[in-house]
Design an enzyme around this catalytic site. Structure first.
Site, PDB file in Angstrom:
ATOM      1  N   GLY A  71       0.815  -1.217   0.000  1.00 55.26           N
ATOM      2  CA  GLY A  71       0.000   0.000   0.000  1.00 55.26           C
ATOM      3  C   GLY A  71       0.847   1.264   0.000  1.00 55.26           C
ATOM      4  N   THR A  72       1.911   1.258   0.761  1.00 52.81           N
ATOM      5  CA  THR A  72       2.751   2.456   0.861  1.00 52.81           C
ATOM      6  C   THR A  72       3.316   2.834  -0.502  1.00 52.81           C
ATOM      7  OG1 THR A  72       3.318   1.861   3.128  1.00 52.81           O
ATOM      8  CG2 THR A  72       4.795   3.406   2.019  1.00 52.81           C
ATOM      9  N   ASN A 155      -8.396   3.547   8.365  1.00 55.33           N
ATOM     10  CA  ASN A 155      -7.821   2.421   9.095  1.00 55.33           C
ATOM     11  C   ASN A 155      -8.103   2.458  10.593  1.00 55.33           C
ATOM     12  OD1 ASN A 155      -6.026   4.603   8.181  1.00 55.33           O
ATOM     13  ND2 ASN A 155      -4.612   3.809   9.702  1.00 55.33           N
ATOM     14  N   GLN A 183      -7.677  -0.562   3.282  1.00 55.23           N
ATOM     15  CA  GLN A 183      -8.502  -1.172   4.334  1.00 55.23           C
ATOM     16  C   GLN A 183      -9.830  -1.715   3.819  1.00 55.23           C
ATOM     17  OE1 GLN A 183      -7.748  -2.054   7.291  1.00 55.23           O
ATOM     18  NE2 GLN A 183      -5.821  -0.967   7.588  1.00 55.23           N
ATOM     19  N   SER A 203      -3.467  -3.631  -0.651  1.00 57.53           N
ATOM     20  CA  SER A 203      -2.348  -4.331  -0.031  1.00 57.53           C
ATOM     21  C   SER A 203      -2.794  -5.715   0.414  1.00 57.53           C
ATOM     22  CB  SER A 203      -1.876  -3.520   1.182  1.00 57.53           C
ATOM     23  OG  SER A 203      -0.803  -4.171   1.795  1.00 57.53           O
ATOM     24  N   ALA A 204      -2.055  -6.754  -0.025  1.00 59.13           N
ATOM     25  CA  ALA A 204      -2.517  -8.135   0.185  1.00 59.13           C
ATOM     26  C   ALA A 204      -2.571  -8.533   1.660  1.00 59.13           C
ATOM     27  CB  ALA A 204      -1.614  -9.101  -0.577  1.00 59.13           C
ATOM     28  N   HIS A 205      -1.667  -7.988   2.473  1.00 59.10           N
ATOM     29  CA  HIS A 205      -1.627  -8.494   3.862  1.00 59.10           C
ATOM     30  C   HIS A 205      -2.813  -8.024   4.699  1.00 59.10           C
ATOM     31  CE1 HIS A 205      -0.024  -5.066   6.421  1.00 59.10           C
ATOM     32  NE2 HIS A 205       0.333  -4.593   5.243  1.00 59.10           N
ATOM     33  N   THR A 241      12.385  -7.160 -10.870  1.00 59.96           N
ATOM     34  CA  THR A 241      11.962  -8.556 -11.010  1.00 59.96           C
ATOM     35  C   THR A 241      10.790  -8.820 -10.073  1.00 59.96           C
ATOM     36  OG1 THR A 241      14.212  -9.174 -11.553  1.00 59.96           O
ATOM     37  CG2 THR A 241      12.761 -10.956 -10.814  1.00 59.96           C
ATOM     38  N   CYS A 329       1.595   1.668  12.745  1.00 59.48           N
ATOM     39  CA  CYS A 329       2.852   2.371  12.540  1.00 59.48           C
ATOM     40  C   CYS A 329       2.977   3.540  13.496  1.00 59.48           C
ATOM     41  CB  CYS A 329       2.987   2.839  11.107  1.00 59.48           C
ATOM     42  SG  CYS A 329       1.524   3.619  10.520  1.00 59.48           S
TER      43      CYS A 329
HETATM   44  N1  PLP Z   1      -3.005   2.750   3.701  1.00 62.99           N
HETATM   45  C1  PLP Z   1      -3.761   2.330   4.727  1.00 62.99           C
HETATM   46  C2  PLP Z   1      -5.132   2.899   4.889  1.00 62.99           C
HETATM   47  C3  PLP Z   1      -3.273   1.399   5.631  1.00 62.99           C
HETATM   48  O1  PLP Z   1      -4.031   1.003   6.656  1.00 62.99           O
HETATM   49  C4  PLP Z   1      -1.964   0.886   5.440  1.00 62.99           C
HETATM   50  C5  PLP Z   1      -1.392  -0.082   6.398  1.00 62.99           C
HETATM   51  O2  PLP Z   1      -1.630   0.000   7.591  1.00 62.99           O
HETATM   52  C6  PLP Z   1      -1.215   1.343   4.345  1.00 62.99           C
HETATM   53  C7  PLP Z   1      -1.771   2.269   3.488  1.00 62.99           C
HETATM   54  C8  PLP Z   1       0.161   0.841   4.069  1.00 62.99           C
HETATM   55  O3  PLP Z   1       0.097  -0.416   3.456  1.00 62.99           O
HETATM   56  P1  PLP Z   1       1.373  -1.384   3.457  1.00 62.99           P
HETATM   57  O4  PLP Z   1       1.506  -1.908   4.852  1.00 62.99           O
HETATM   58  O5  PLP Z   1       1.023  -2.474   2.480  1.00 62.99           O
HETATM   59  O6  PLP Z   1       2.528  -0.578   3.005  1.00 62.99           O
END
Ligand code: PLP
Length: 401
Positions: A71-72, A155, A183, A203-205, A241, A329
Protein backbone atom coordinates in the site's frame (compact mmCIF):
# COMPACT_ATOMS: atom_id res chain seq x y z
CA UNK A 1 -2.97 -18.99 27.25
CA UNK A 2 -5.75 -18.60 24.72
CA UNK A 3 -4.91 -15.68 22.44
CA UNK A 4 -7.47 -13.52 20.61
CA UNK A 5 -6.37 -11.34 17.71
CA UNK A 6 -8.49 -8.21 17.24
CA UNK A 7 -5.96 -6.16 15.28
CA UNK A 8 -6.79 -7.20 11.73
CA UNK A 9 -6.49 -3.65 10.40
CA UNK A 10 -2.79 -3.81 11.26
CA UNK A 11 -2.37 -7.09 9.43
CA UNK A 12 -4.13 -10.42 8.95
CA UNK A 13 -2.87 -13.99 9.20
CA UNK A 14 -2.02 -15.62 5.89
CA UNK A 15 -4.86 -17.90 4.74
CA UNK A 16 -3.69 -21.56 4.53
CA UNK A 17 -4.91 -21.71 0.91
CA UNK A 18 -2.77 -18.69 0.09
CA UNK A 19 0.26 -20.33 1.65
CA UNK A 20 -0.35 -23.46 -0.44
CA UNK A 21 -0.68 -21.40 -3.61
CA UNK A 22 2.60 -19.60 -2.88
CA UNK A 23 4.64 -22.66 -1.90
CA UNK A 24 5.60 -23.88 -5.43
CA UNK A 25 6.89 -20.40 -6.32
CA UNK A 26 9.67 -20.82 -3.77
CA UNK A 27 10.70 -24.27 -4.98
CA UNK A 28 10.05 -25.62 -8.47
CA UNK A 29 8.43 -22.57 -10.10
CA UNK A 30 11.28 -20.20 -9.34
CA UNK A 31 11.72 -18.65 -12.79
CA UNK A 32 12.14 -14.98 -13.60
CA UNK A 33 8.96 -13.88 -15.37
CA UNK A 34 11.01 -11.95 -17.94
CA UNK A 35 12.84 -15.11 -19.12
CA UNK A 36 11.60 -16.66 -22.34
CA UNK A 37 12.28 -20.28 -21.32
CA UNK A 38 9.80 -22.63 -19.64
CA UNK A 39 10.72 -21.59 -16.11
CA UNK A 40 10.20 -17.93 -16.92
CA UNK A 41 6.93 -18.56 -18.71
CA UNK A 42 5.57 -20.52 -15.75
CA UNK A 43 6.25 -17.53 -13.52
CA UNK A 44 4.74 -15.14 -16.04
CA UNK A 45 1.57 -17.22 -16.35
CA UNK A 46 1.23 -17.32 -12.55
CA UNK A 47 1.54 -13.53 -12.38
CA UNK A 48 -1.07 -13.04 -15.09
CA UNK A 49 -3.52 -15.32 -13.26
CA UNK A 50 -2.98 -13.28 -10.10
CA UNK A 51 -3.51 -10.07 -12.04
CA UNK A 52 -6.88 -11.37 -13.21
CA UNK A 53 -7.83 -12.36 -9.66
CA UNK A 54 -6.92 -8.96 -8.21
CA UNK A 55 -8.58 -7.13 -11.11
CA UNK A 56 -11.78 -9.08 -10.50
CA UNK A 57 -11.84 -8.05 -6.84
CA UNK A 58 -12.01 -4.37 -7.84
CA UNK A 59 -13.88 -4.74 -11.15
CA UNK A 60 -10.88 -3.55 -13.20
CA UNK A 61 -9.30 -4.66 -16.45
CA UNK A 62 -6.29 -6.90 -15.66
CA UNK A 63 -4.07 -4.70 -17.82
CA UNK A 64 -4.80 -1.76 -15.53
CA UNK A 65 -3.42 -3.54 -12.45
CA UNK A 66 0.29 -3.27 -11.56
CA UNK A 67 1.82 -5.17 -8.66
CA UNK A 68 3.86 -3.24 -6.11
CA UNK A 69 5.50 -3.86 -2.75
CA UNK A 70 2.34 -2.81 -0.90
CA UNK A 71 0.00 0.00 0.00
CA UNK A 72 2.75 2.46 0.86
CA UNK A 73 4.40 2.14 -2.54
CA UNK A 74 1.06 2.32 -4.38
CA UNK A 75 0.13 5.50 -2.51
CA UNK A 76 3.51 7.13 -3.09
CA UNK A 77 3.47 6.19 -6.77
CA UNK A 78 0.06 7.80 -7.15
CA UNK A 79 0.98 11.12 -5.57
CA UNK A 80 4.49 11.52 -6.97
CA UNK A 81 3.60 9.87 -10.28
CA UNK A 82 0.68 12.15 -11.11
CA UNK A 83 2.46 15.32 -10.05
CA UNK A 84 5.62 14.40 -11.95
CA UNK A 85 3.71 13.50 -15.09
CA UNK A 86 1.90 16.84 -14.90
CA UNK A 87 5.24 18.65 -14.59
CA UNK A 88 7.51 16.70 -16.94
CA UNK A 89 10.43 19.08 -16.50
CA UNK A 90 10.65 18.47 -12.77
CA UNK A 91 9.25 21.83 -11.75
CA UNK A 92 6.70 20.97 -9.07
CA UNK A 93 5.45 24.38 -8.11
CA UNK A 94 2.24 25.60 -9.65
CA UNK A 95 0.42 22.28 -9.24
CA UNK A 96 -2.19 21.57 -6.60
CA UNK A 97 -3.28 18.36 -4.86
CA UNK A 98 -6.16 17.66 -2.44
CA UNK A 99 -5.93 14.99 0.28
CA UNK A 100 -7.93 14.52 3.48
CA UNK A 101 -6.60 15.11 6.99
CA UNK A 102 -7.30 11.50 7.98
CA UNK A 103 -5.24 9.77 5.28
CA UNK A 104 -2.77 7.07 6.25
CA UNK A 105 0.81 8.38 6.61
CA UNK A 106 1.61 6.71 3.26
CA UNK A 107 -0.50 9.45 1.64
CA UNK A 108 -0.11 12.25 4.20
CA UNK A 109 3.67 12.10 4.35
CA UNK A 110 3.92 11.77 0.56
CA UNK A 111 1.71 14.88 0.33
CA UNK A 112 4.01 16.71 2.72
CA UNK A 113 7.03 15.63 0.68
CA UNK A 114 5.60 17.02 -2.58
CA UNK A 115 4.55 20.14 -0.68
CA UNK A 116 8.17 20.70 0.31
CA UNK A 117 9.03 20.61 -3.38
CA UNK A 118 6.57 23.36 -4.17
CA UNK A 119 3.25 21.62 -4.82
CA UNK A 120 0.31 23.30 -3.09
CA UNK A 121 -1.68 20.85 -0.98
CA UNK A 122 -5.17 21.31 0.47
CA UNK A 123 -5.97 19.10 3.44
CA UNK A 124 -9.74 18.52 3.34
CA UNK A 125 -11.19 18.33 6.84
CA UNK A 126 -13.58 15.74 8.23
CA UNK A 127 -16.58 16.18 10.53
CA UNK A 128 -16.92 14.58 13.99
CA UNK A 129 -18.27 11.52 12.16
CA UNK A 130 -14.97 11.16 10.27
CA UNK A 131 -16.51 11.95 6.88
CA UNK A 132 -14.98 14.11 4.17
CA UNK A 133 -17.54 16.53 2.72
CA UNK A 134 -17.60 16.28 -1.12
CA UNK A 135 -18.69 19.95 -1.24
CA UNK A 136 -15.50 20.95 0.57
CA UNK A 137 -13.42 18.93 -1.91
CA UNK A 138 -15.27 20.61 -4.76
CA UNK A 139 -14.68 24.08 -3.43
CA UNK A 140 -10.96 23.35 -2.98
CA UNK A 141 -10.47 22.56 -6.69
CA UNK A 142 -8.51 25.15 -8.68
CA UNK A 143 -7.38 25.25 -12.30
CA UNK A 144 -3.96 23.90 -11.14
CA UNK A 145 -5.44 20.88 -9.30
CA UNK A 146 -3.99 17.66 -10.74
CA UNK A 147 -5.04 15.08 -8.15
CA UNK A 148 -7.57 14.34 -5.42
CA UNK A 149 -6.57 11.53 -3.05
CA UNK A 150 -9.19 10.45 -0.52
CA UNK A 151 -9.05 7.08 1.22
CA UNK A 152 -11.92 4.61 0.84
CA UNK A 153 -12.12 3.41 4.45
CA UNK A 154 -10.17 4.82 7.33
CA UNK A 155 -7.82 2.42 9.09
CA UNK A 156 -8.53 3.72 12.61
CA UNK A 157 -12.27 4.41 12.56
CA UNK A 158 -13.34 2.18 9.69
CA UNK A 159 -15.46 5.06 8.35
CA UNK A 160 -16.23 4.71 4.62
CA UNK A 161 -15.90 7.90 2.61
CA UNK A 162 -18.44 9.12 0.02
CA UNK A 163 -16.16 8.28 -2.89
CA UNK A 164 -18.83 8.10 -5.57
CA UNK A 165 -19.74 11.74 -4.99
CA UNK A 166 -16.10 12.81 -4.83
CA UNK A 167 -15.45 10.79 -7.99
CA UNK A 168 -18.19 12.72 -9.78
CA UNK A 169 -16.67 16.00 -8.62
CA UNK A 170 -13.23 14.93 -9.86
CA UNK A 171 -14.63 13.90 -13.24
CA UNK A 172 -16.61 17.13 -13.67
CA UNK A 173 -13.40 19.09 -13.13
CA UNK A 174 -11.17 16.75 -15.11
CA UNK A 175 -8.93 16.02 -12.11
CA UNK A 176 -7.36 12.63 -11.46
CA UNK A 177 -8.84 10.77 -8.48
CA UNK A 178 -6.84 8.33 -6.34
CA UNK A 179 -8.14 6.29 -3.44
CA UNK A 180 -6.25 4.35 -0.81
CA UNK A 181 -8.44 1.24 -0.60
CA UNK A 182 -5.95 -0.68 1.54
CA UNK A 183 -8.50 -1.17 4.33
CA UNK A 184 -11.58 -1.71 2.19
CA UNK A 185 -10.35 -4.10 -0.52
CA UNK A 186 -11.27 -7.64 0.44
CA UNK A 187 -13.65 -6.48 3.20
CA UNK A 188 -16.41 -4.65 1.31
CA UNK A 189 -17.23 -4.38 -2.41
CA UNK A 190 -14.72 -2.18 -4.21
CA UNK A 191 -15.57 -1.27 -7.79
CA UNK A 192 -13.31 1.17 -9.63
CA UNK A 193 -16.11 2.01 -12.07
CA UNK A 194 -18.74 2.73 -9.43
CA UNK A 195 -16.31 4.73 -7.33
CA UNK A 196 -15.10 6.66 -10.36
CA UNK A 197 -11.43 6.42 -9.42
CA UNK A 198 -8.45 6.66 -11.76
CA UNK A 199 -5.98 5.16 -9.30
CA UNK A 200 -6.52 2.75 -6.41
CA UNK A 201 -4.07 1.27 -3.89
CA UNK A 202 -4.49 -2.08 -2.19
CA UNK A 203 -2.35 -4.33 -0.03
CA UNK A 204 -2.52 -8.13 0.19
CA UNK A 205 -1.63 -8.49 3.86
CA UNK A 206 -4.83 -6.72 4.88
CA UNK A 207 -6.95 -9.52 3.41
CA UNK A 208 -5.09 -12.68 4.41
CA UNK A 209 -2.42 -12.41 1.72
CA UNK A 210 1.33 -12.01 2.21
CA UNK A 211 3.05 -8.88 3.49
CA UNK A 212 5.13 -6.90 1.04
CA UNK A 213 2.80 -7.25 -1.95
CA UNK A 214 0.20 -4.79 -3.10
CA UNK A 215 -1.27 -3.46 -6.28
CA UNK A 216 -1.97 -0.17 -7.95
CA UNK A 217 -4.91 0.16 -10.29
CA UNK A 218 -4.24 2.77 -12.96
CA UNK A 219 -7.09 3.57 -15.32
CA UNK A 220 -6.08 3.28 -18.99
CA UNK A 221 -4.91 6.62 -20.34
CA UNK A 222 -3.82 8.01 -16.94
CA UNK A 223 -0.65 10.03 -17.24
CA UNK A 224 1.54 8.58 -14.48
CA UNK A 225 5.32 8.54 -14.06
CA UNK A 226 6.74 5.47 -12.27
CA UNK A 227 8.29 6.00 -8.87
CA UNK A 228 11.25 3.72 -9.60
CA UNK A 229 13.44 3.50 -12.69
CA UNK A 230 14.59 0.20 -14.15
CA UNK A 231 13.32 -2.40 -16.60
CA UNK A 232 10.00 -2.53 -18.39
CA UNK A 233 8.19 -4.72 -15.88
CA UNK A 234 4.51 -4.27 -15.08
CA UNK A 235 3.88 -2.41 -18.35
CA UNK A 236 6.37 0.27 -17.35
CA UNK A 237 4.43 1.09 -14.19
CA UNK A 238 6.79 -0.62 -11.74
CA UNK A 239 10.25 -1.92 -12.64
CA UNK A 240 12.04 -4.76 -10.83
CA UNK A 241 11.96 -8.56 -11.01
CA UNK A 242 8.51 -9.53 -9.84
CA UNK A 243 7.93 -11.00 -6.39
CA UNK A 244 6.19 -13.99 -7.96
CA UNK A 245 5.30 -15.76 -4.70
CA UNK A 246 3.91 -12.56 -3.20
CA UNK A 247 1.93 -11.78 -6.33
CA UNK A 248 0.51 -15.31 -6.51
CA UNK A 249 -0.44 -15.00 -2.84
CA UNK A 250 -2.12 -11.64 -3.45
CA UNK A 251 -4.11 -13.17 -6.31
CA UNK A 252 -5.24 -16.16 -4.27
CA UNK A 253 -6.13 -13.93 -1.31
CA UNK A 254 -8.18 -11.69 -3.62
CA UNK A 255 -10.02 -14.71 -5.01
CA UNK A 256 -10.80 -16.04 -1.52
CA UNK A 257 -11.93 -12.64 -0.26
CA UNK A 258 -14.29 -12.20 -3.16
CA UNK A 259 -15.73 -15.69 -2.81
CA UNK A 260 -17.14 -14.99 0.66
CA UNK A 261 -17.28 -11.21 0.69
CA UNK A 262 -20.95 -10.69 1.60
CA UNK A 263 -21.39 -13.59 4.00
CA UNK A 264 -18.14 -12.83 5.84
CA UNK A 265 -18.98 -9.14 6.06
CA UNK A 266 -22.35 -10.01 7.63
CA UNK A 267 -20.85 -12.52 10.06
CA UNK A 268 -18.04 -10.19 11.14
CA UNK A 269 -20.35 -7.17 11.44
CA UNK A 270 -22.65 -9.16 13.75
CA UNK A 271 -19.70 -10.05 16.00
CA UNK A 272 -18.39 -6.48 15.93
CA UNK A 273 -21.83 -5.09 16.78
CA UNK A 274 -22.23 -7.49 19.68
CA UNK A 275 -18.80 -6.55 20.98
CA UNK A 276 -19.47 -2.85 20.67
CA UNK A 277 -23.03 -2.80 21.97
CA UNK A 278 -22.21 -4.94 24.99
CA UNK A 279 -19.26 -2.71 25.86
CA UNK A 280 -21.31 0.48 25.47
CA UNK A 281 -24.13 -0.99 27.59
CA UNK A 282 -21.94 -2.32 30.40
CA UNK A 283 -18.90 -0.11 30.66
CA UNK A 284 -19.60 3.40 31.94
CA UNK A 285 -18.19 6.36 30.01
CA UNK A 286 -17.48 4.35 26.86
CA UNK A 287 -18.29 5.92 23.49
CA UNK A 288 -17.89 5.04 19.82
CA UNK A 289 -15.62 7.30 17.77
CA UNK A 290 -16.75 8.14 14.25
CA UNK A 291 -19.83 7.28 12.23
CA UNK A 292 -21.44 3.96 13.11
CA UNK A 293 -23.55 3.55 9.99
CA UNK A 294 -21.03 3.90 7.16
CA UNK A 295 -18.26 1.76 8.52
CA UNK A 296 -16.18 -1.28 7.65
CA UNK A 297 -17.91 -4.39 9.03
CA UNK A 298 -14.87 -5.41 11.07
CA UNK A 299 -13.88 -2.19 12.84
CA UNK A 300 -14.94 -0.25 15.89
CA UNK A 301 -13.08 2.46 17.74
CA UNK A 302 -14.16 2.96 21.34
CA UNK A 303 -13.17 5.68 23.73
CA UNK A 304 -12.96 4.69 27.40
CA UNK A 305 -12.77 7.99 29.22
CA UNK A 306 -9.95 8.17 31.75
CA UNK A 307 -8.29 5.00 30.51
CA UNK A 308 -4.77 5.36 29.19
CA UNK A 309 -4.84 3.63 25.79
CA UNK A 310 -1.33 2.19 25.78
CA UNK A 311 -1.88 0.86 29.31
CA UNK A 312 -5.12 -0.77 28.14
CA UNK A 313 -3.44 -2.46 25.17
CA UNK A 314 -0.68 -3.83 27.39
CA UNK A 315 -3.11 -5.01 30.08
CA UNK A 316 -5.28 -6.74 27.47
CA UNK A 317 -2.20 -8.28 25.87
CA UNK A 318 -1.18 -9.75 29.22
CA UNK A 319 -4.59 -11.45 29.24
CA UNK A 320 -4.06 -12.74 25.68
CA UNK A 321 -6.09 -10.18 23.73
CA UNK A 322 -4.53 -8.11 20.95
CA UNK A 323 -6.08 -4.78 20.07
CA UNK A 324 -4.56 -1.40 19.33
CA UNK A 325 -4.58 2.29 20.10
CA UNK A 326 -4.73 3.25 16.43
CA UNK A 327 -2.54 2.79 13.40
CA UNK A 328 0.15 0.15 13.97
CA UNK A 329 2.85 2.37 12.54
CA UNK A 330 1.95 4.98 15.15
CA UNK A 331 2.10 2.57 18.08
CA UNK A 332 4.67 3.60 20.61
CA UNK A 333 4.34 7.19 19.49
CA UNK A 334 3.39 9.55 22.28
CA UNK A 335 1.46 11.84 19.96
CA UNK A 336 -2.28 11.21 19.84
CA UNK A 337 -3.62 9.87 16.55
CA UNK A 338 -4.00 12.52 13.83
CA UNK A 339 -7.27 10.86 12.81
CA UNK A 340 -8.81 11.20 16.26
CA UNK A 341 -7.58 14.78 16.53
CA UNK A 342 -9.13 15.47 13.11
CA UNK A 343 -12.58 14.36 14.31
CA UNK A 344 -12.32 16.81 17.19
CA UNK A 345 -11.14 14.68 20.11
CA UNK A 346 -8.86 16.34 22.61
CA UNK A 347 -5.54 14.82 23.60
CA UNK A 348 -6.93 12.81 26.53
CA UNK A 349 -9.91 11.53 24.56
CA UNK A 350 -7.69 10.49 21.67
CA UNK A 351 -5.30 8.71 24.00
CA UNK A 352 -8.10 6.78 25.65
CA UNK A 353 -9.40 5.38 22.34
CA UNK A 354 -9.00 1.76 21.32
CA UNK A 355 -9.42 0.14 17.93
CA UNK A 356 -10.86 -3.36 17.73
CA UNK A 357 -10.57 -4.88 14.25
CA UNK A 358 -12.02 -8.34 13.70
CA UNK A 359 -11.19 -10.74 10.90
CA UNK A 360 -11.96 -13.96 9.13
CA UNK A 361 -10.53 -15.98 12.01
CA UNK A 362 -12.55 -14.20 14.73
CA UNK A 363 -15.11 -16.43 16.45
CA UNK A 364 -18.12 -15.80 18.66
CA UNK A 365 -16.35 -17.54 21.59
CA UNK A 366 -13.46 -15.10 21.23
CA UNK A 367 -15.84 -12.16 21.49
CA UNK A 368 -17.33 -13.75 24.64
CA UNK A 369 -13.85 -13.99 26.11
CA UNK A 370 -13.06 -10.35 25.33
CA UNK A 371 -16.35 -9.25 26.86
CA UNK A 372 -15.56 -11.27 29.96
CA UNK A 373 -12.10 -9.75 30.42
CA UNK A 374 -12.49 -6.16 29.23
CA UNK A 375 -14.70 -4.54 31.91
CA UNK A 376 -12.32 -5.52 34.71
CA UNK A 377 -9.33 -4.17 32.77
CA UNK A 378 -11.09 -0.83 32.27
CA UNK A 379 -12.13 -0.74 35.92
CA UNK A 380 -8.62 -1.49 37.12
CA UNK A 381 -7.02 1.19 34.91
CA UNK A 382 -9.60 3.74 36.07
CA UNK A 383 -9.04 2.79 39.70
CA UNK A 384 -5.41 3.84 39.37
CA UNK A 385 -6.26 7.00 37.38
CA UNK A 386 -6.44 10.18 39.50
CA UNK A 387 -8.47 11.83 36.69
CA UNK A 388 -11.24 9.25 36.87
CA UNK A 389 -11.69 9.65 40.64
CA UNK A 390 -11.85 13.43 40.22
CA UNK A 391 -14.37 13.24 37.36
CA UNK A 392 -16.57 10.88 39.42
CA UNK A 393 -16.57 13.27 42.33
CA UNK A 394 -17.49 16.11 39.98
CA UNK A 395 -20.33 14.16 38.41
CA UNK A 396 -21.69 13.20 41.85
CA UNK A 397 -21.59 16.87 42.89
CA UNK A 398 -23.21 18.07 39.64
CA UNK A 399 -26.00 15.46 39.84
CA UNK A 400 -26.99 16.59 43.36
CA UNK A 401 -30.15 18.67 43.45
N1 PLP B 1 -3.00 2.75 3.70
C1 PLP B 1 -3.76 2.33 4.73
C2 PLP B 1 -5.13 2.90 4.89
C3 PLP B 1 -3.27 1.40 5.63
O1 PLP B 1 -4.03 1.00 6.66
C4 PLP B 1 -1.96 0.89 5.44
C5 PLP B 1 -1.39 -0.08 6.40
O2 PLP B 1 -1.63 0.00 7.59
C6 PLP B 1 -1.21 1.34 4.34
C7 PLP B 1 -1.77 2.27 3.49
C8 PLP B 1 0.16 0.84 4.07
O3 PLP B 1 0.10 -0.42 3.46
P1 PLP B 1 1.37 -1.38 3.46
O4 PLP B 1 1.51 -1.91 4.85
O5 PLP B 1 1.02 -2.47 2.48
O6 PLP B 1 2.53 -0.58 3.01
Amino acid sequence: MRRVYLDNNATTPLAPEVFEAMRPCFIEQFGNASSIHWFGQQAKAAIETAREQVAKLINARPNDVAFTSGGTESDNTSLFGIVEAAQPHGEYSGKHVIVSTIEHPAVLNAAQAIEKRGVKVTYARVGPDGMVDPAEVKSAIRPETVLISIMHANNELGVIQPLEEIGRVAREHDVYFHTDAVQSAGKIPVDVEKLGVDLLSLSAHKFHGPKGTGALYVRKGTNLRPLLFGGHHERDRRPGTENVAGIVGAGKAAELAQLNLDSEARRIAALRDRLEETILANVPQAFTNGDRTRRLPNTCNIRFNHVEGEGFVIAMDLKGIACSTGAACASGSVEPSHVLSAIGLNRDQARSSIRFSLGRMTTSEEIDLVLEILPAVVEHLRAVSPHYEKSRQLSVVSSQP
